[in-house]
Write an enzyme that holds these catalytic residues in place. Sequence first.
Site, PDB file in Angstrom:
ATOM      1  N   LYS A 191      29.165 -30.181  20.706  1.00 21.30           N
ATOM      2  CA  LYS A 191      29.813 -29.431  19.937  1.00 21.30           C
ATOM      3  C   LYS A 191      30.227 -27.749  20.595  1.00 21.30           C
ATOM      4  O   LYS A 191      29.904 -26.836  20.502  1.00 21.30           O
ATOM      5  CB  LYS A 191      29.766 -29.020  18.506  1.00 21.30           C
ATOM      6  CG  LYS A 191      31.503 -28.818  17.823  1.00 21.30           C
ATOM      7  CD  LYS A 191      30.026 -28.013  16.044  1.00 21.30           C
ATOM      8  CE  LYS A 191      30.772 -26.569  16.512  1.00 21.30           C
ATOM      9  NZ  LYS A 191      31.343 -25.946  16.943  1.00 21.30           N
ATOM     10  N   GLU A 266      20.710 -18.888  22.397  1.00 18.96           N
ATOM     11  CA  GLU A 266      21.143 -17.569  23.883  1.00 18.96           C
ATOM     12  C   GLU A 266      21.856 -16.757  22.115  1.00 18.96           C
ATOM     13  O   GLU A 266      23.107 -17.171  22.275  1.00 18.96           O
ATOM     14  CB  GLU A 266      21.754 -18.837  24.298  1.00 18.96           C
ATOM     15  CG  GLU A 266      20.619 -19.125  25.262  1.00 18.96           C
ATOM     16  CD  GLU A 266      19.511 -18.283  26.005  1.00 18.96           C
ATOM     17  OE1 GLU A 266      19.912 -17.123  26.034  1.00 18.96           O
ATOM     18  OE2 GLU A 266      19.124 -18.901  27.019  1.00 18.96           O
ATOM     19  N   CYS A 300      28.202 -11.954  26.506  1.00 17.89           N
ATOM     20  CA  CYS A 300      26.639 -12.012  26.299  1.00 17.89           C
ATOM     21  C   CYS A 300      26.245 -10.753  26.658  1.00 17.89           C
ATOM     22  O   CYS A 300      25.730 -10.017  26.319  1.00 17.89           O
ATOM     23  CB  CYS A 300      26.160 -13.111  25.716  1.00 17.89           C
ATOM     24  SG  CYS A 300      26.155 -13.574  27.291  1.00 17.89           S
ATOM     25  N   GLU A 399      26.990  -4.664  18.517  1.00 24.67           N
ATOM     26  CA  GLU A 399      28.008  -5.729  19.743  1.00 24.67           C
ATOM     27  C   GLU A 399      28.693  -5.983  19.790  1.00 24.67           C
ATOM     28  O   GLU A 399      29.288  -6.544  18.799  1.00 24.67           O
ATOM     29  CB  GLU A 399      27.414  -7.344  20.173  1.00 24.67           C
ATOM     30  CG  GLU A 399      27.875  -8.248  21.462  1.00 24.67           C
ATOM     31  CD  GLU A 399      27.700  -9.994  21.553  1.00 24.67           C
ATOM     32  OE1 GLU A 399      27.597 -10.302  20.124  1.00 24.67           O
ATOM     33  OE2 GLU A 399      27.342 -10.600  22.612  1.00 24.67           O
TER      34      GLU A 399
HETATM   35  P1  NAD Z   1      29.882 -17.882  17.092  1.00 27.30           P
HETATM   36  O1  NAD Z   1      28.410 -17.383  16.951  1.00 27.30           O
HETATM   37  O2  NAD Z   1      30.222 -17.454  16.406  1.00 27.30           O
HETATM   38  O3  NAD Z   1      29.486 -19.831  17.281  1.00 27.30           O
HETATM   39  C1  NAD Z   1      29.050 -19.620  18.273  1.00 27.30           C
HETATM   40  C2  NAD Z   1      29.356 -22.048  17.787  1.00 27.30           C
HETATM   41  O4  NAD Z   1      28.489 -21.767  16.839  1.00 27.30           O
HETATM   42  C3  NAD Z   1      30.116 -22.132  17.640  1.00 27.30           C
HETATM   43  O5  NAD Z   1      30.449 -23.480  18.511  1.00 27.30           O
HETATM   44  C4  NAD Z   1      30.626 -22.235  16.208  1.00 27.30           C
HETATM   45  O6  NAD Z   1      31.210 -23.460  15.834  1.00 27.30           O
HETATM   46  C5  NAD Z   1      28.894 -22.327  16.071  1.00 27.30           C
HETATM   47  N1  NAD Z   1      28.721 -22.345  14.881  1.00 27.30           N
HETATM   48  C6  NAD Z   1      28.439 -21.470  13.585  1.00 27.30           C
HETATM   49  N2  NAD Z   1      27.875 -21.616  12.938  1.00 27.30           N
HETATM   50  C7  NAD Z   1      26.800 -22.343  12.822  1.00 27.30           C
HETATM   51  C8  NAD Z   1      26.362 -22.556  12.068  1.00 27.30           C
HETATM   52  N3  NAD Z   1      25.506 -21.736  11.048  1.00 27.30           N
HETATM   53  N4  NAD Z   1      25.626 -23.466  12.068  1.00 27.30           N
HETATM   54  C9  NAD Z   1      26.083 -24.928  13.516  1.00 27.30           C
HETATM   55  N5  NAD Z   1      26.730 -24.321  14.069  1.00 27.30           N
HETATM   56  C10 NAD Z   1      27.191 -22.975  14.295  1.00 27.30           C
HETATM   57  O7  NAD Z   1      30.043 -17.091  18.668  1.00 27.30           O
HETATM   58  P2  NAD Z   1      31.317 -17.301  19.215  1.00 27.30           P
HETATM   59  O8  NAD Z   1      31.940 -16.181  18.593  1.00 27.30           O
HETATM   60  O9  NAD Z   1      32.091 -18.464  19.546  1.00 27.30           O
HETATM   61  O10 NAD Z   1      30.293 -16.521  20.852  1.00 27.30           O
HETATM   62  C11 NAD Z   1      30.091 -15.370  20.813  1.00 27.30           C
HETATM   63  C12 NAD Z   1      28.969 -15.057  20.849  1.00 27.30           C
HETATM   64  O11 NAD Z   1      28.086 -15.821  21.702  1.00 27.30           O
HETATM   65  C13 NAD Z   1      29.098 -13.733  20.727  1.00 27.30           C
HETATM   66  O12 NAD Z   1      27.192 -13.590  20.116  1.00 27.30           O
HETATM   67  C14 NAD Z   1      27.931 -13.776  22.203  1.00 27.30           C
HETATM   68  O13 NAD Z   1      27.519 -12.700  22.838  1.00 27.30           O
HETATM   69  C15 NAD Z   1      26.899 -14.984  22.319  1.00 27.30           C
HETATM   70  N6  NAD Z   1      26.907 -15.473  23.825  1.00 27.30           N
HETATM   71  C16 NAD Z   1      25.078 -15.646  24.139  1.00 27.30           C
HETATM   72  C17 NAD Z   1      25.461 -16.225  25.438  1.00 27.30           C
HETATM   73  C18 NAD Z   1      24.254 -16.054  25.968  1.00 27.30           C
HETATM   74  O14 NAD Z   1      23.994 -16.819  26.905  1.00 27.30           O
HETATM   75  N7  NAD Z   1      23.300 -15.451  25.570  1.00 27.30           N
HETATM   76  C19 NAD Z   1      26.537 -16.535  26.512  1.00 27.30           C
HETATM   77  C20 NAD Z   1      27.913 -16.377  25.487  1.00 27.30           C
HETATM   78  C21 NAD Z   1      28.091 -16.195  24.351  1.00 27.30           C
END
Ligand code: NAD
Length: 506
Positions: A191, A266, A300, A399
């Site tokens: 997804k 992650e 991130c 963050e």
């Molecule tokens: P987000 O948590 O809003 O969404 C990430 C994904 O999870 C999306 O596809 C979203 O639709 C889905 N999602 C959200 N809530 C969910 C739930 N309750 N159940 C299942 N799926 C759900 O994050 P974002 O805004 O898309 O991305 C930014 C974040 O990602 C930042 O915090 C960043 O640090 C983190 N990130 C971490 C890494 C890493 O390697 N540690 C890499 C890239 C991004």
Amino acid sequence: MSADPRAAAAAAAQWLGAREHFIDGAFCPSADGERRQVLDPATLETIAEVAEGEGADAERAITAARRAFDDSDWSRRPAAERAQLLEALAALIERDADALARLETVDSGKTVEESRWDMGDVASVMRYYAARARELGPDAPLEAPAPNARSVVAREAAGVCAMICPWNYPLLQASWKVAPAIAAGCTMVLKPSELTPLSTLRLAELVREAGIPDGVFNVALGTGARVGAALVESPAVDLVSFTGGLASGRAVMAAAARTVKRVALELGGKNPNIIFADADLDRALEHVLEGALFHAGQICSAGTRLLVESSVHDALVDALAARLERIRLGHGLVEGTEMGPLISEPQRVKVNHFVLEALEAGAELRAGGVPATTGFDGAFYRPTLLGGCDASMRAVQEEIFGPVFTVERFDSEAQALALANGTVYGLAAGFFTRDEARIERVSRALRFGTVWVNNFNVYFAAAPWGGYKQSGVGRELGHAGLDEYLETKHIYRSFESSPLGWFGRR
Ligand code: NAD
């Protein structure tokens, strides 16, 4: 590239073929026919319309993945066959790298130069796990506790995997999950973020072209609340690999607990970059900029929390402020753009809120702190430098996910370490010094999954990636990234057993 970025963006999006869920080797609309508009973050104009799924679409994708895992020979094929498929996929990504990069840019906002680097990394991750698949050897023998028995340890595919990805590195983050899962023999439902689904849809076409069997790789489109939650809750899914924010990660972990799934998380980071007075300051300044500002700080591992030793503090901060003022913002498809927009207007509001709150708490605005004017309607934000920060500020602890540096001073190594380790996160950290003994001490004392010394934000496929503390659970990339997708099975075989004869004989 077209001089008119709007026309170039439209052309980049037009290259994309199907815009539906990808289930069992075919593109198909949502069960209820719903659709979502996908925006170019630089212009906020619609560049594509894609299927918008719900629980029923997730279920269809899970069923296809389950069938491909349970009823085909996919997971039992020689791993070398899966390695060949990964190599074929890498070659297709390399063939289409430029068009994929433009698609990624109009979807995520980052500059096309950055997207090109991403595509190179995606192909190298595929090739890396092709090589690891070829190394998956025969079962490992154990010394059995009886002479007439044989014990072996087998590594087997973990099963059906749900892969939930963020918007900041859509295809790159997906590749860190898809490549090891294919190497291991898993099947999967991916997804993408609802904000950036386009490059993942193109990946589905390439998966088909590479000859990966139907049902092995599926894409379910939609929000986290509907499609993501359905994937995490399904009893037919064996493993969830999630990349996203801390709050969503907590929700995913809690929901996965109900069916006791394997979970890899992650999550976010608050990544310190420590500048000791003995560092090569000119070089450190370049790494400070490059370690924090790619993709407008929406990384991130962005090193936006600067800790600077007092004796060099003013010189470094002055030089940094001057450089930030000169950064060119604009549409990512325009040559010469150094920084694109934030992903959305709500993200700009959030970033600006952190800045205003820090200023109210006593921080000093040394650069930025304002939306940028670029001639486009996207959520552009000037690179920002907040001096005079301290560890009590929310901007220092949480963050921000935008181009905002906070700067704190320190006077001793111990103080720098206490500050650096003093958040709930533990994703990545960096420091700059020429002192060999300090390099050893500080590398060990930092409680982070990755530590960069005299550099920042260097990633490569062989280096395991993941967080300490609340930055996550498990690792991607490297050998550890493949282990996530493998189960361990002990097989004990007696040739001539000697039962104890214990029960019911007297
Ligand atoms: P987000 O948590 O809003 O969404 C990430 C994904 O999870 C999306 O596809 C979203 O639709 C889905 N999602 C959200 N809530 C969910 C739930 N309750 N159940 C299942 N799926 C759900 O994050 P974002 O805004 O898309 O991305 C930014 C974040 O990602 C930042 O915090 C960043 O640090 C983190 N990130 C971490 C890494 C890493 O390697 N540690 C890499 C890239 C991004």
